[in-house]
Design a protein around this motif. Structure first.
Motif, PDB file in Angstrom:
ATOM      1  N   SER A  48       2.594 -38.714 -32.671  1.00  0.00           N
ATOM      2  CA  SER A  48       2.632 -37.885 -31.470  1.00  0.00           C
ATOM      3  C   SER A  48       3.614 -38.381 -30.410  1.00  0.00           C
ATOM      4  CB  SER A  48       1.227 -37.757 -30.878  1.00  0.00           C
ATOM      5  OG  SER A  48       0.410 -36.971 -31.727  1.00  0.00           O
ATOM      6  N   GLN A  53       6.340 -35.766 -29.002  1.00  0.00           N
ATOM      7  CA  GLN A  53       6.287 -35.277 -27.629  1.00  0.00           C
ATOM      8  C   GLN A  53       7.455 -35.790 -26.786  1.00  0.00           C
ATOM      9  OE1 GLN A  53       4.529 -32.900 -26.775  1.00  0.00           O
ATOM     10  NE2 GLN A  53       2.544 -32.906 -27.824  1.00  0.00           N
ATOM     11  N   ASN A  78      -3.935 -36.326 -25.152  1.00  0.00           N
ATOM     12  CA  ASN A  78      -4.549 -35.859 -26.386  1.00  0.00           C
ATOM     13  C   ASN A  78      -5.710 -36.785 -26.724  1.00  0.00           C
ATOM     14  OD1 ASN A  78      -1.346 -34.997 -27.660  1.00  0.00           O
ATOM     15  ND2 ASN A  78      -2.986 -33.543 -27.237  1.00  0.00           N
ATOM     16  N   ASN A  98      -9.434 -31.853 -28.075  1.00  0.00           N
ATOM     17  CA  ASN A  98      -8.333 -32.736 -28.476  1.00  0.00           C
ATOM     18  C   ASN A  98      -7.207 -32.773 -27.446  1.00  0.00           C
ATOM     19  OD1 ASN A  98      -7.241 -30.093 -29.183  1.00  0.00           O
ATOM     20  ND2 ASN A  98      -5.697 -31.200 -30.359  1.00  0.00           N
ATOM     21  N   THR A  99      -7.365 -31.998 -26.371  1.00  0.00           N
ATOM     22  CA  THR A  99      -6.346 -31.995 -25.317  1.00  0.00           C
ATOM     23  C   THR A  99      -7.033 -31.909 -23.956  1.00  0.00           C
ATOM     24  OG1 THR A  99      -4.721 -30.908 -26.753  1.00  0.00           O
ATOM     25  CG2 THR A  99      -4.325 -30.793 -24.386  1.00  0.00           C
ATOM     26  N   THR A 105      -6.685 -27.526 -29.220  1.00  0.00           N
ATOM     27  CA  THR A 105      -5.485 -26.946 -29.832  1.00  0.00           C
ATOM     28  C   THR A 105      -5.458 -27.191 -31.338  1.00  0.00           C
ATOM     29  OG1 THR A 105      -4.061 -28.890 -29.489  1.00  0.00           O
ATOM     30  CG2 THR A 105      -4.201 -27.303 -27.685  1.00  0.00           C
ATOM     31  N   ALA A 137      -0.374 -28.190 -26.929  1.00  0.00           N
ATOM     32  CA  ALA A 137      -0.698 -29.158 -25.876  1.00  0.00           C
ATOM     33  C   ALA A 137       0.453 -29.286 -24.885  1.00  0.00           C
ATOM     34  CB  ALA A 137      -1.017 -30.512 -26.498  1.00  0.00           C
ATOM     35  N   TRP A 152       0.207 -28.679 -20.764  1.00  0.00           N
ATOM     36  CA  TRP A 152       0.560 -29.685 -19.751  1.00  0.00           C
ATOM     37  C   TRP A 152       1.691 -29.239 -18.848  1.00  0.00           C
ATOM     38  CZ3 TRP A 152       0.880 -33.580 -24.293  1.00  0.00           C
ATOM     39  CH2 TRP A 152      -0.408 -34.055 -24.604  1.00  0.00           C
TER      40      TRP A 152
END
Length: 293
Positions: free
Chosen positions: A37, A41, A81, A108-109, A123, A271, A275
């Motif tokens: 991740s 990201q 997350n 999960n978020t 998500t 996610a 954000w």
């Protein structure tokens, strides 16, 4: 007393701010050493021209989860997350959930609002369905076997119900947990995977296979029995960091199969949008994952 998790968050913030990063997000879980991740990201932030954003991984013990969530507010993180084993336990520490996360019972978020309140989302469900779509597979009208009954499995079962799966069988070593999941979504419990004969979709939603040396979650014989009679059976394993024994068996048997990289990509894109309020740069995220996988 400051916990290890909060100390790690403070250190990451200090490091990020020294590099001009004022907006921190991340992932809480245990383990997190395997996670892709951060690469995904941070590639997204770079592609979107969001130089002030940074994503980091934090290993959080179950006993430290409450303090770690409190640190989101204290240190003004934009969100995080949540991964295993915290997707269900984290709910008690949040201010509110969106409707879908509340229905699933797993988060999960997390996003921090302008008012400082923490809102939980799921998500995983949307990411799972988008991953199936990308593989050209529809669960509509299919019998499904889901192995696992934790937070990820709850999202998978909810997603499959929303897409018209005709029958969902849940198999887990913890029979009581499987029973609760099945009752919530109108699924059935099987005490052995081989009892789900005729499954057109077989999903591993457990962590089995994540570590080198993990056993196969089901034998090749069982996989043959379960997929018998199903046209174009498809095997999906949420594990993404390695080719699991389940996927190796599916490959040897000539069954269509995929690992969890697609789900990781699409849940991560959702996610990102929660954000930032911006469309996710999906191609940049996908390329980052492919380079790391």
């Amino acid at each position: 007393m400051t916990t290890c998790a909060e100390t790690a968050i403070e250190s990451a913030l200090d490091s990020a701010r020294r590099r001009g990063k004022s907006r921190l997000v991340g992932i809480f879980g245990k383990p997190v050493g395997h996670t892709l991740s951060p690469s995904m990201q941070n590639a997204a932030f770079e592609a979107a021209g969001m130089a002030e954003w940074h994503y980091a991984a934090f290993e959080v013990e179950p006993s430290e989860l409450g303090e770690a969530i409190a640190a989101i507010k204290k240190h003004r993180l934009a969100g995080v997350n949540i991964t295993v084993p915290h997707k269900e336990a984290v709910i008690q520490y949040l201010d509110d959930l969106d409707a879908f996360a509340r229905r699933i019972g797993a988060v999960n978020t997390i996003a921090a609002g302008a008012d400082g309140l923490l809102l939980g989302y799921n998500t995983d469900a949307g990411g799972f369905l988008k991953a199936l779509d990308a593989e050209g597979f529809s669960p509509d009208g299919k019998k499904v076997l889901v192995m696992g009954a934790g937070g990820a499995a709850q999202a998978v079962v909810a997603a499959l119900k929303s897409r018209g799966a005709s029958e969902i069988a849940v198999c887990d070593t913890a029979a009581d947990r499987a029973s609760r999941l099945a009752a919530k979504f109108g699924a059935k419990v099987v005490d052995s995977a081989r009892r789900a004969v005729g499954a057109g979709l077989i999903v591993n939603a457990s962590p089995v296979g994540m570590k080198e040396g993990d056993p196969a979650i089901m034998s090749m014989d069982d996989l043959s029995i379960v997929s018998a009679g199903a046209k174009d059976a498809f095997v999906y394993d949420l594990v993404y960091n390695r080719k699991t024994e389940l996927l190796k068996s599916a490959s040897l048997m000539g069954l269509r199969h995929a690992g969890g990289l697609g789900m990781l990509l699409h849940q991560g894109a959702l996610a990102f949008e929660i954000w930032t309020g911006r469309p996710a740069p999906l191609e940049a995220m996908k390329k980052a994952l492919e380079n790391k996988a």
